[in-house]
Design an enzyme around this catalytic site. Sequence first.
Site, PDB file in Angstrom:
ATOM      1  N   CYS A  27     -12.425   1.906 -29.359  1.00 24.87           N
ATOM      2  CA  CYS A  27     -13.764   2.442 -29.621  1.00 24.87           C
ATOM      3  C   CYS A  27     -14.575   2.555 -28.330  1.00 24.87           C
ATOM      4  O   CYS A  27     -15.527   1.800 -28.108  1.00 24.87           O
ATOM      5  CB  CYS A  27     -14.474   1.565 -30.638  1.00 24.87           C
ATOM      6  SG  CYS A  27     -13.567   1.493 -32.179  1.00 24.87           S
ATOM      7  N   GLU A  28     -14.162   3.452 -27.467  1.00 23.39           N
ATOM      8  CA  GLU A  28     -14.833   3.767 -26.208  1.00 23.39           C
ATOM      9  C   GLU A  28     -14.519   5.225 -25.907  1.00 23.39           C
ATOM     10  O   GLU A  28     -13.348   5.620 -25.968  1.00 23.39           O
ATOM     11  CB  GLU A  28     -14.247   2.945 -25.041  1.00 23.39           C
ATOM     12  CG  GLU A  28     -14.476   1.462 -25.082  1.00 23.39           C
ATOM     13  CD  GLU A  28     -15.852   1.049 -24.596  1.00 23.39           C
ATOM     14  OE1 GLU A  28     -16.494   1.824 -23.855  1.00 23.39           O
ATOM     15  OE2 GLU A  28     -16.286  -0.050 -24.981  1.00 23.39           O
TER      16      GLU A  28
ATOM     17  N   GLY B  10       0.769  -1.239   0.000  1.00 18.25           N
ATOM     18  CA  GLY B  10       0.000   0.000   0.000  1.00 18.25           C
ATOM     19  C   GLY B  10       0.795   1.281   0.000  1.00 18.25           C
ATOM     20  O   GLY B  10       0.216   2.357  -0.210  1.00 18.25           O
TER      21      GLY B  10
ATOM     22  N   TYR C  27       0.624  -1.813 -12.026  1.00 18.72           N
ATOM     23  CA  TYR C  27      -0.767  -1.881 -12.503  1.00 18.72           C
ATOM     24  C   TYR C  27      -0.896  -1.289 -13.908  1.00 18.72           C
ATOM     25  O   TYR C  27      -1.866  -0.616 -14.225  1.00 18.72           O
ATOM     26  CB  TYR C  27      -1.716  -1.217 -11.483  1.00 18.72           C
ATOM     27  CG  TYR C  27      -1.507  -1.788 -10.101  1.00 18.72           C
ATOM     28  CD1 TYR C  27      -1.927  -3.087  -9.814  1.00 18.72           C
ATOM     29  CD2 TYR C  27      -0.825  -1.085  -9.111  1.00 18.72           C
ATOM     30  CE1 TYR C  27      -1.686  -3.651  -8.570  1.00 18.72           C
ATOM     31  CE2 TYR C  27      -0.576  -1.641  -7.863  1.00 18.72           C
ATOM     32  CZ  TYR C  27      -1.009  -2.920  -7.601  1.00 18.72           C
ATOM     33  OH  TYR C  27      -0.765  -3.482  -6.375  1.00 18.72           O
TER      34      TYR C  27
ATOM     35  N   ARG D 160      -5.426   2.380 -16.011  1.00 18.50           N
ATOM     36  CA  ARG D 160      -5.561   3.193 -14.801  1.00 18.50           C
ATOM     37  C   ARG D 160      -6.278   4.529 -14.997  1.00 18.50           C
ATOM     38  O   ARG D 160      -7.132   4.873 -14.178  1.00 18.50           O
ATOM     39  CB  ARG D 160      -4.180   3.404 -14.157  1.00 18.50           C
ATOM     40  CG  ARG D 160      -3.628   2.140 -13.492  1.00 18.50           C
ATOM     41  CD  ARG D 160      -2.219   2.297 -12.932  1.00 18.50           C
ATOM     42  NE  ARG D 160      -1.927   3.619 -12.438  1.00 18.50           N
ATOM     43  CZ  ARG D 160      -2.385   4.124 -11.279  1.00 18.50           C
ATOM     44  NH1 ARG D 160      -3.115   3.372 -10.477  1.00 18.50           N
ATOM     45  NH2 ARG D 160      -2.090   5.343 -10.926  1.00 18.50           N
TER      46      ARG D 160
ATOM     47  N   GLU E 155       4.385  -6.412   1.990  1.00 16.85           N
ATOM     48  CA  GLU E 155       4.045  -6.835   0.626  1.00 16.85           C
ATOM     49  C   GLU E 155       3.982  -5.639  -0.309  1.00 16.85           C
ATOM     50  O   GLU E 155       2.923  -5.315  -0.847  1.00 16.85           O
ATOM     51  CB  GLU E 155       2.687  -7.556   0.640  1.00 16.85           C
ATOM     52  CG  GLU E 155       2.611  -8.738   1.595  1.00 16.85           C
ATOM     53  CD  GLU E 155       1.181  -9.243   1.812  1.00 16.85           C
ATOM     54  OE1 GLU E 155       0.218  -8.557   1.409  1.00 16.85           O
ATOM     55  OE2 GLU E 155       1.038 -10.321   2.397  1.00 16.85           O
ATOM     56  N   PRO E 156       5.109  -4.970  -0.533  1.00  9.69           N
ATOM     57  CA  PRO E 156       5.058  -3.797  -1.409  1.00  9.69           C
ATOM     58  C   PRO E 156       4.916  -4.200  -2.871  1.00  9.69           C
ATOM     59  O   PRO E 156       5.533  -5.175  -3.315  1.00  9.69           O
ATOM     60  CB  PRO E 156       6.419  -3.134  -1.173  1.00  9.69           C
ATOM     61  CG  PRO E 156       7.326  -4.254  -0.801  1.00  9.69           C
ATOM     62  CD  PRO E 156       6.473  -5.261  -0.064  1.00  9.69           C
ATOM     63  N   GLY E 157       4.086  -3.497  -3.591  1.00  7.27           N
ATOM     64  CA  GLY E 157       3.958  -3.685  -5.036  1.00  7.27           C
ATOM     65  C   GLY E 157       4.312  -2.373  -5.718  1.00  7.27           C
ATOM     66  O   GLY E 157       5.440  -2.153  -6.159  1.00  7.27           O
ATOM     67  N   ARG E 158       3.341  -1.482  -5.709  1.00  8.56           N
ATOM     68  CA  ARG E 158       3.497  -0.187  -6.365  1.00  8.56           C
ATOM     69  C   ARG E 158       4.779   0.546  -5.946  1.00  8.56           C
ATOM     70  O   ARG E 158       5.460   1.143  -6.781  1.00  8.56           O
ATOM     71  CB  ARG E 158       2.281   0.691  -6.017  1.00  8.56           C
ATOM     72  CG  ARG E 158       2.197   1.982  -6.796  1.00  8.56           C
ATOM     73  CD  ARG E 158       1.108   2.887  -6.207  1.00  8.56           C
ATOM     74  NE  ARG E 158      -0.166   2.235  -6.060  1.00  8.56           N
ATOM     75  CZ  ARG E 158      -1.122   2.214  -6.984  1.00  8.56           C
ATOM     76  NH1 ARG E 158      -0.948   2.828  -8.119  1.00  8.56           N
ATOM     77  NH2 ARG E 158      -2.257   1.578  -6.748  1.00  8.56           N
TER      78      ARG E 158
HETATM   79  C1  LIG Z   1      -2.369  -5.465  -4.013  1.00  5.60           C
HETATM   80  C2  LIG Z   1      -1.856  -6.050  -2.765  1.00  5.60           C
HETATM   81  C3  LIG Z   1      -0.624  -5.650  -2.238  1.00  5.60           C
HETATM   82  C4  LIG Z   1       0.244  -4.604  -2.872  1.00  5.60           C
HETATM   83  O1  LIG Z   1      -0.335  -3.349  -2.883  1.00  5.60           O
HETATM   84  P1  LIG Z   1       0.529  -2.095  -3.348  1.00  5.60           P
HETATM   85  O2  LIG Z   1      -0.362  -0.955  -3.135  1.00  5.60           O
HETATM   86  O3  LIG Z   1       0.871  -2.303  -4.782  1.00  5.60           O
HETATM   87  O4  LIG Z   1       1.743  -2.054  -2.487  1.00  5.60           O
HETATM   88  C5  LIG Z   1      -0.168  -6.269  -1.086  1.00  5.60           C
HETATM   89  N1  LIG Z   1      -0.896  -7.227  -0.472  1.00  5.60           N
HETATM   90  C6  LIG Z   1      -2.084  -7.637  -0.940  1.00  5.60           C
HETATM   91  C7  LIG Z   1      -2.818  -8.704  -0.229  1.00  5.60           C
HETATM   92  C8  LIG Z   1      -2.610  -7.062  -2.103  1.00  5.60           C
HETATM   93  O5  LIG Z   1      -3.789  -7.479  -2.558  1.00  5.60           O
END
Ligand SMILES: *Cc1c(COP(=O)(O)O)cnc(C)c1O
Length: 441
Positions: free
Chosen positions: A364-365, A261, A393, A334, A295-298
Amino acid sequence: VPEVRNGDDHRGGVGAGLLTAAAVRGADGELRCEGVPLRRIAAAAGTPVYVYNGHTIRDRYQRLQAALASVPHRLHYTLKANSSAAVLRVVRQLGAGVDVVSGGELHRARCAGFAGSDVVFGGVGKTDDELRAGLAAGVLLFNVESAGELRRLDAIAREVGVRAPIGLRINPEVSLEAAHAYIKTGERGQKFGIPWDDAIPVAELALSLGGVELVGLDMHLGSQLTRIDPYRAGVARLVDIWRQLRDLGVDTLRYLDIGGGLGVRYDTEASPDLDRFADMVLPLVRETGLTLLMEPGRFLVGNAGVLLTRVIDTKHSGGKDFVIVDAGMTELLRPSHYGAYHRVEPVAPPGEPSTIVDVVGPVCESGDFLALDRPLPPVADGDLIAILDVGAYGYVMASNYNSRPRAAEVLVEGDRFAVVTRRETVEDLVRLEIPDPDWRT
Ligand SMILES: *Cc1c(COP(=O)(O)O)cnc(C)c1O
């Protein structure tokens, strides 16, 4: 057009050097990614194409690692942000684990060389087949999201003859500020996690089942969080559960998983202050003696990607100016899905912004746009445009709508670049179709 800068000075300062942009202007005014001019990548790989900067990912990872250094911890990169094998290789070489939310992501992680024990398996609706695949892989733990899932996993694990390590994903029910309602997950009344009031009863259920072992407590608040205090509130609630379980004599807990997050800067928002984050959250974690999982993604990949697209046409219609490019909602969902903002930059040295334009795709939207009402220097057919900060994303949400083949992906490492995912072909679009289907009654 705000100049892209490789630093933290973009529109008024924030935490030291946090904004390592994937693309910056060279001395010649051309946009480049590290040592590679973006024009060269477009010439070699075509457009639209996603370009990732390995250096940016490593920089983010190391910053977060450093911030958490004072407690035992591991970063589990969230595949759903960007599951490109090349990105996974970068992340694996850094020593990260992964967080997956489907059997498909588990497969990708295994293909990229992650061991089962590197994997946290989350997700609000894991099927029996996915639970079986996770058990077969020997994942570190399953983050279980309901009493029903707990019972299913228990039954499957006993049938297979193993004990499934589990965390309980608890909805901490804190109030959040996120960029969009669709990316909040830790507020009351959302589909994710075990409702706060049920946490102890579900934990007691877990303790009574022979096929599972309760090893963790988990939360995930949402995405693109711009404030730190919800983390503190959420972690405090998890620690509260930990304390209650300890008082019940539970001694199997090993992990405190606080999800992902952390936000990134797309426009003027502040990047998270990692030191402040650590100051607010780590003392609570330390008290438990548990290993912290994040759990970093973004945060790791968001600023590491650029989408290169070419101008197909320009149009003046109904008092508005449109720039029609060869990428749209099919490549980058996004903007139309979340109203997300991404900076848009000509790849060539830009002139002064002269018109306010909508940068739109060929789909076409009417909802197919990349940027609305943006000041842009004059552009002509064939010009290259970069959409910035699309590493998270982006490609993962691509679709084949309008039968558009998916873009290629390129990784840049210093002065070198390579196509790491081939562009789909029109033949790929029909590959799964069965011309003479096997009719049954
Ligand atoms: C999407 C997600 C994340 C990563 O979220 P980010 O905002 O990209 O860091 C971590 N844990 C879970 C369970 C998720 O669904």
